[in-house]
Every structure is written in C-alpha cells, then in structure tokens.
Enzyme design. Sequence first.
Site, PDB file in Angstrom:
ATOM      1  N   HIS A  27     -72.945  69.689  51.635  1.00  0.00           N
ATOM      2  CA  HIS A  27     -72.711  68.310  52.055  1.00  0.00           C
ATOM      3  C   HIS A  27     -71.415  68.238  52.867  1.00  0.00           C
ATOM      4  O   HIS A  27     -70.514  69.046  52.690  1.00  0.00           O
ATOM      5  CB  HIS A  27     -72.547  67.396  50.835  1.00  0.00           C
ATOM      6  CG  HIS A  27     -73.774  67.233  50.008  1.00  0.00           C
ATOM      7  ND1 HIS A  27     -74.785  66.369  50.345  1.00  0.00           N
ATOM      8  CD2 HIS A  27     -74.147  67.823  48.841  1.00  0.00           C
ATOM      9  CE1 HIS A  27     -75.728  66.423  49.412  1.00  0.00           C
ATOM     10  NE2 HIS A  27     -75.370  67.298  48.494  1.00  0.00           N
ATOM     11  N   CYS A  42     -79.233  69.599  51.275  1.00  0.00           N
ATOM     12  CA  CYS A  42     -79.389  69.733  49.833  1.00  0.00           C
ATOM     13  C   CYS A  42     -80.852  69.496  49.423  1.00  0.00           C
ATOM     14  O   CYS A  42     -81.717  70.295  49.758  1.00  0.00           O
ATOM     15  CB  CYS A  42     -78.421  68.797  49.112  1.00  0.00           C
ATOM     16  SG  CYS A  42     -78.113  69.262  47.391  1.00  0.00           S
TER      17      CYS A  42
END
Length: 486
Positions: free
Chosen positions: A431, A333
Amino acid sequence: MASLMIQGCGSDVGKSTLVAGLCRLFVNRGLIVRPFKPQNMSNNAAVTEDGGEIGRAQALQAIACRTPPTVHMNPVLLKPQSDVGAQVVVRGKVVGAYQARAFQGLKPDLLATTVESYRLLAAEADLVLVEGAGSPAETNLRAGDIANMGFAHAADVPVALIGDIDRGHVIAALAGAHLVLDAADRERIKGFIINKFRGDPSLFDEGRREIVARTGWPDLGMAPWLASARALPAEDAVALERPVREDGGRRAKIVVPMLSRIANFDEFDPLRADPSLDFSFLPPGTPVPGDADLVILPGTKATLADLTFLRAQGWDIDILAHARRGGRVLGVCGGYQMLGRTVSDPEGVEGAPGSAPGLGLLDVETVLLGDKVLRATAGRLVGTDAAFSGYEMHIGRTTGQGAARPMLAFDGGAADGAVSADGRVAGAYVHGLFERGEARAALLAPLGVAASSGDHAAQVDAALDEIAAVLERSLDIEAIARIAGV
C-alpha cells in the site's frame, strides 16, 4: 493529566480533523502532545514502527504531533468483515473475529486496556487529545461503552461535544444530546464546538446563544468549513459517497470500484489531489466507464466476499472488457489477489472455508493462510529508477508464474507482485505506492500523464499547519486549554 476528549453528535462530524488540527496547534505552541482513540472502527489502518496496526486517523494525528505512531494511540481497532462481525485488533495485534453481540463480552477487559494505554501516553506528554467514536447520544450503546463516555469517566477526561452545522439541525443535535444523556454524562461535557460552518459566522450568533440556553454548556467556538482538510486522509468509507470532483484540465481517467469492504482507500488521496487526473471512486451498480484509462482494484478486508460483490455489480465483465481493449489494470493487496486465477481460504480465515476463481488477468494463485504480514517497506519499481515507500498489511501468500515478473523490488533483494506479459496488468501487496512523487510519476507515465511533483506527505503536513492556524483564529483556544488542564 492534561487531556480533552472530542466527542461528536454523530459519525463524520469532523472529530478526526479537529483532533488533528488541535494536535498541531498545541505542538506549535511548544507542548508535547499525543493523540488517542480508545476504540476505532475502520478498515483504513496504518502500520506502526513496532509492526502493529492502528486506525489511519490516529496515524495522521501522530503526524500532527510530530511523533511516530504507536499501538497505544488506538488500543482497540475493529475492522468490519461483514454487516454483523469484525476482526478485533488489540494493541496492534489481531485477537480474533467476533460477531457484534459476542464483542460485548470483551468490553470490560478492553476498557482496562484502553485506560492503561491512555495513561502510558499521558506519562510522556504535556497533553493528550482523545477522539470519541460515533456519538455518546446513542444511549442504546451506553452500557459497557469504551468509546465515548464509558472511557471518559474511567479515565476522568473532560469532554467537548462537536456539532456539524453543514448537515443542518445542529441546534437539535446538541440540544437533543443534552436531553438524552444522563446527568453524569451531561456534567462530563464542558463545552460545545460548532464545526463546518460556511459563510458569515455572525449569522449563527443567535443559534449559538440558543444552544447555550438549552444545554448550559459553554460555547467554545465555531470552526469554518476547512477546504484544506481535503488533503487529509478520510477515516470512513462514508466519505467516498460524497466525491469531490474538480473537472478541467484533467486527461487520464482513473476509477476505483468501491468494494463493500474497501480498505486503506486513503492511499489514493494523492491521485484525487492530482490536477492531471480525472479520478473517481465507482459506486456499486455503476458500470466501469468505457473511456477509463486505468482501473485500480483496491484493498479489501474480505477478498472472497468482495470478489463475489464485484461480480454482483458486473464489474468483472467490465474489467475484462477494459483489459481486452488495451486498458490498464492495477491491483493493490486484496485487489492483487482478485486479479489472479484463484483465491482459496481453506481454513476459513475470512469466514467459511472456500475458494473462488479470480479474474485471471495475472498468472498467480492466492491461498489465505499464515500470520498477518504487517511491515513498512521500501524499494524501487521494477524497470525504473523510481523509489517507493509503503507498507504491507495482509493475510495470504500469492505464487505462480506471473510472480517471475515482479512489480516491485524491495531494498534487500526480495520482490513483490506480478506484471502481465504485455505490461498492462499489474498487482502488488504494498500500500502507499502513490505517496512519493517519483513513484507516482512512474506509475502514471504509461497513461501519458505528467503527474504532479512532490511527496504527498509534504502536502498533508502543510494542510495540518493551515488547519491549526484556522482553529487558532476561530475557536476559544484559551478556554479549551483551561478545560484540558494545560
């Protein structure tokens, strides 16, 4: 409405774990249970099925209740972006960024929102277990409170107060809370629980009697130190400051720099639990070890600010040297964004408008624009048959030549991430890549590691059952049930 609110004498006293354990305990007794936290402050967030986000602790508690998480379980989530400001998420959606003082003006409306969400959950459950935030004894925060006693009174929920004996001074903590709370707040508390006791419980019998004598609150039991709780996600980054290391037999060294706004760090729990790894979070000011096999740049709530923070620690120099030596680097991310050539914030999404050079290890560029992406994802690691499942939670679009070599292929045909030409540097927005055993094994195979098999979710579920069994033995569950109105 049957309910009980677990409040604490401070942060990190074990409220989240106790609520999760009690959720599983009462579910195992056949009740329909729902978790609830009116206001949470954490950069560890989870995506709900309807595309919202809530605190990761409430998502775990939903797992304990064997029910999907919903935005009503944590209607107000504060995600810190600076020392004095946070992004405010209400019922799963971002409503803006506020300085601490400005946020106070929102509280009257937010209290009504939290009570409404609580009642919606209560309407579908036999029992709602509510978690407070911080401590009600912080009386300077009492006016306008929506996280502890303010909510408890508005929703008419009884309270049990938790004291952490592992820290010491638990008698002073509980007696002190009784001293500083006003009469109505003291009356709202129906008992206390001692948490994290190590050793022979009888050694603290006199201490428990003294707390009863000083406060008048009933003793609801003493929970031992729960070793199995280490399998559960930590809610706050403060937990990373006390790393648990179990050396011996580990081969591959993996480090994760502790960025100042680190987010969703619980996704590394499967690595922390893997006996084939020497895994650690790297505290600020600590150089990247020269013998590290893999450096993972984690997610962050403020990419540009943490890129500056990373450079202030000298980690940029260390990571580039690590890559030149043939070490591997993975970005998740915000960490993926940092690995590119530039990160730009033309509209000031994270703060003041600006841009900064990235580490330049991937041939991509990121612009922080557009709506926040919140969604569950699944697919396969490119170049393998390993399936993954996870979630996206980010603002920004990353493009460039490096994206022509994606890291992940989603079910349905889309792709995510980038991989360097030599395959040693990679990054993606998703994630949770280490959650599934087959994906974890594929990601760690280049390190020469035979990763532990099995999905981490199964380990978490087993830990919840174990914690529930321990609480059944150590707490006065019948008294707790009576207080809750079950």
